[in-house]
Design a protein around this motif. Structure first.
Motif, PDB file in Angstrom:
ATOM      1  N   UNK A 118      14.971   4.514   3.602  1.00  0.00           N
ATOM      2  CA  UNK A 118      15.161   5.961   3.515  1.00  0.00           C
ATOM      3  C   UNK A 118      14.112   6.605   2.625  1.00  0.00           C
ATOM      4  N   UNK A 119      13.771   5.942   1.528  1.00  0.00           N
ATOM      5  CA  UNK A 119      12.748   6.493   0.641  1.00  0.00           C
ATOM      6  C   UNK A 119      11.385   6.484   1.320  1.00  0.00           C
ATOM      7  N   UNK A 120      11.034   5.385   1.975  1.00  0.00           N
ATOM      8  CA  UNK A 120       9.754   5.298   2.655  1.00  0.00           C
ATOM      9  C   UNK A 120       9.642   6.330   3.761  1.00  0.00           C
ATOM     10  N   UNK A 121      10.738   6.556   4.480  1.00  0.00           N
ATOM     11  CA  UNK A 121      10.727   7.534   5.560  1.00  0.00           C
ATOM     12  C   UNK A 121      10.558   8.950   5.041  1.00  0.00           C
ATOM     13  N   UNK A 122      10.919   9.179   3.766  1.00  0.00           N
ATOM     14  CA  UNK A 122      10.834  10.522   3.182  1.00  0.00           C
ATOM     15  C   UNK A 122       9.430  10.858   2.697  1.00  0.00           C
ATOM     16  N   UNK A 123       8.536   9.895   2.654  1.00  0.00           N
ATOM     17  CA  UNK A 123       7.179  10.154   2.175  1.00  0.00           C
ATOM     18  C   UNK A 123       6.378   8.878   2.184  1.00  0.00           C
ATOM     19  N   UNK A 124       5.132   8.941   2.661  1.00  0.00           N
ATOM     20  CA  UNK A 124       4.374   7.723   2.925  1.00  0.00           C
ATOM     21  C   UNK A 124       3.478   7.271   1.775  1.00  0.00           C
ATOM     22  N   UNK A 125       3.512   7.939   0.646  1.00  0.00           N
ATOM     23  CA  UNK A 125       2.655   7.533  -0.469  1.00  0.00           C
ATOM     24  C   UNK A 125       3.353   7.820  -1.785  1.00  0.00           C
ATOM     25  N   UNK A 163      -4.863   5.608   2.110  1.00  0.00           N
ATOM     26  CA  UNK A 163      -3.875   6.155   3.038  1.00  0.00           C
ATOM     27  C   UNK A 163      -3.620   5.207   4.196  1.00  0.00           C
ATOM     28  N   UNK A 164      -4.670   4.565   4.684  1.00  0.00           N
ATOM     29  CA  UNK A 164      -4.476   3.602   5.769  1.00  0.00           C
ATOM     30  C   UNK A 164      -3.669   2.399   5.304  1.00  0.00           C
ATOM     31  N   UNK A 165      -3.811   2.020   4.053  1.00  0.00           N
ATOM     32  CA  UNK A 165      -3.012   0.916   3.528  1.00  0.00           C
ATOM     33  C   UNK A 165      -1.532   1.280   3.560  1.00  0.00           C
ATOM     34  N   UNK A 166      -1.214   2.517   3.181  1.00  0.00           N
ATOM     35  CA  UNK A 166       0.183   2.952   3.207  1.00  0.00           C
ATOM     36  C   UNK A 166       0.696   3.008   4.641  1.00  0.00           C
ATOM     37  N   UNK A 167      -0.113   3.540   5.558  1.00  0.00           N
ATOM     38  CA  UNK A 167       0.293   3.601   6.961  1.00  0.00           C
ATOM     39  C   UNK A 167       0.527   2.200   7.522  1.00  0.00           C
ATOM     40  N   UNK A 168      -0.325   1.262   7.141  1.00  0.00           N
ATOM     41  CA  UNK A 168      -0.157  -0.120   7.604  1.00  0.00           C
ATOM     42  C   UNK A 168       1.140  -0.710   7.077  1.00  0.00           C
ATOM     43  N   UNK A 169       1.459  -0.404   5.815  1.00  0.00           N
ATOM     44  CA  UNK A 169       2.703  -0.891   5.223  1.00  0.00           C
ATOM     45  C   UNK A 169       3.905  -0.337   5.990  1.00  0.00           C
ATOM     46  N   UNK A 170       3.888   0.950   6.288  1.00  0.00           N
ATOM     47  CA  UNK A 170       5.012   1.560   7.005  1.00  0.00           C
ATOM     48  C   UNK A 170       5.167   0.950   8.395  1.00  0.00           C
ATOM     49  N   UNK A 171       4.034   0.695   9.061  1.00  0.00           N
ATOM     50  CA  UNK A 171       4.106   0.061  10.376  1.00  0.00           C
ATOM     51  C   UNK A 171       4.695  -1.343  10.261  1.00  0.00           C
ATOM     52  N   UNK A 172       4.252  -2.060   9.253  1.00  0.00           N
ATOM     53  CA  UNK A 172       4.715  -3.433   9.046  1.00  0.00           C
ATOM     54  C   UNK A 172       6.215  -3.480   8.791  1.00  0.00           C
ATOM     55  N   UNK A 173       6.708  -2.537   8.014  1.00  0.00           N
ATOM     56  CA  UNK A 173       8.120  -2.528   7.658  1.00  0.00           C
ATOM     57  C   UNK A 173       8.991  -1.893   8.732  1.00  0.00           C
ATOM     58  N   UNK A 174       8.359  -1.305   9.758  1.00  0.00           N
ATOM     59  CA  UNK A 174       9.145  -0.691  10.812  1.00  0.00           C
ATOM     60  C   UNK A 174       9.885   0.532  10.336  1.00  0.00           C
TER      61      UNK A 174
END
Length: 214
Positions: free
Chosen positions: A93-100, A202-213
């Motif tokens: 829920x926290x990750x979905x609320x903001x990507x960085x 920013x791409x590192x954060x986007x990659x993390x979000x993709x990885x975690x689904x």
């Protein structure tokens, strides 16, 4: 860093404040409930807030809900959640609320002062800091595992370490390879995941979000 602490256990709250102050950081205030946290962030505009998930008044997810509000209302403030237990739905829920500028650590990590302050610094700077145990559980329950199928096993290892918030140098040390090798793996990950060309952080954060689904 300028820090606000939200923890209802008085001993731990004072320990965190003392630990950060001794290392040259400014603790703006330390509060014991979610409403006081919201008010403190609005007043002091800290670089980062350290937030216990379970706080008064209900002792359920009050800290998490306050953290999500902070991310929405004060996007420049990083939020580091910490909890005694792994609660993956809260991390998601926290990750979905903001990507960085987000983190989630188990309270056991506080005992390692260097590790905790390093993680807090990453979050304050707009990066991520996820507990390795949280990463493992989130990745295992992700809904988009098919997105990862194109990655090699080594690339998945590198991505898991990125999710923890580690730099390329730290990843190289952990995997006993050169920094150049890690950089090649990171570039391959970005390419395979089809991430847009933007700032590396920013791409590192986007990659993390993709990885975690998330």
């Amino acid at each position: 860093m300028r820090v606000v602490i939200a923890e209802d256990a008085a001993v731990l709250r004072e320990l965190l404040a003392q630990m950060l102050t001794e290392r040259g950081h400014e603790v703006c205030t330390a509060v014991a409930d979610a409403d006081a946290l919201r008010a403190a962030v609005a007043e002091h505009r800290p670089d980062v807030a350290v937030v216990d998930i379970r706080m008064p008044p209900t002792h359920t997810d009050d800290g998490l809900r306050a953290a999500i509000d902070i991310r929405r209302e004060h996007p420049g403030t990083g939020v580091l959640l910490f909890s005694q237990y792994i609660e993956t739905k809260h991390a998601t829920r926290l990750l979905a609320a903001g990507s960085a500028g987000v983190g989630y650590l188990l309270k056991d990590r506080v005992a390692n002062v260097a590790e905790f302050t390093e993680a807090l610094g990453r979050v304050a700077a707009g990066g991520t800091a996820l507990d390795p145990e949280v990463v493992t559980q989130l990745a295992g329950g992700g809904r988009r595992i098919e997105d990862m199928e194109s990655l090699t096993s080594r690339e998945r290892e590198v991505l898991a370490l990125i999710a923890e918030g580690r730099s390329n140098a730290a990843i190289a040390q952990t995997l006993v390879v050169s920094v150049g090798t890690v950089e090649k793996h990171v570039a391959a990950i970005f390419g395979k995941l089809g991430l847009p060309t933007t700032e590396d952080a920013n791409r590192r954060v986007l990659a993390v979000l993709r990885y975690l689904g998330a």
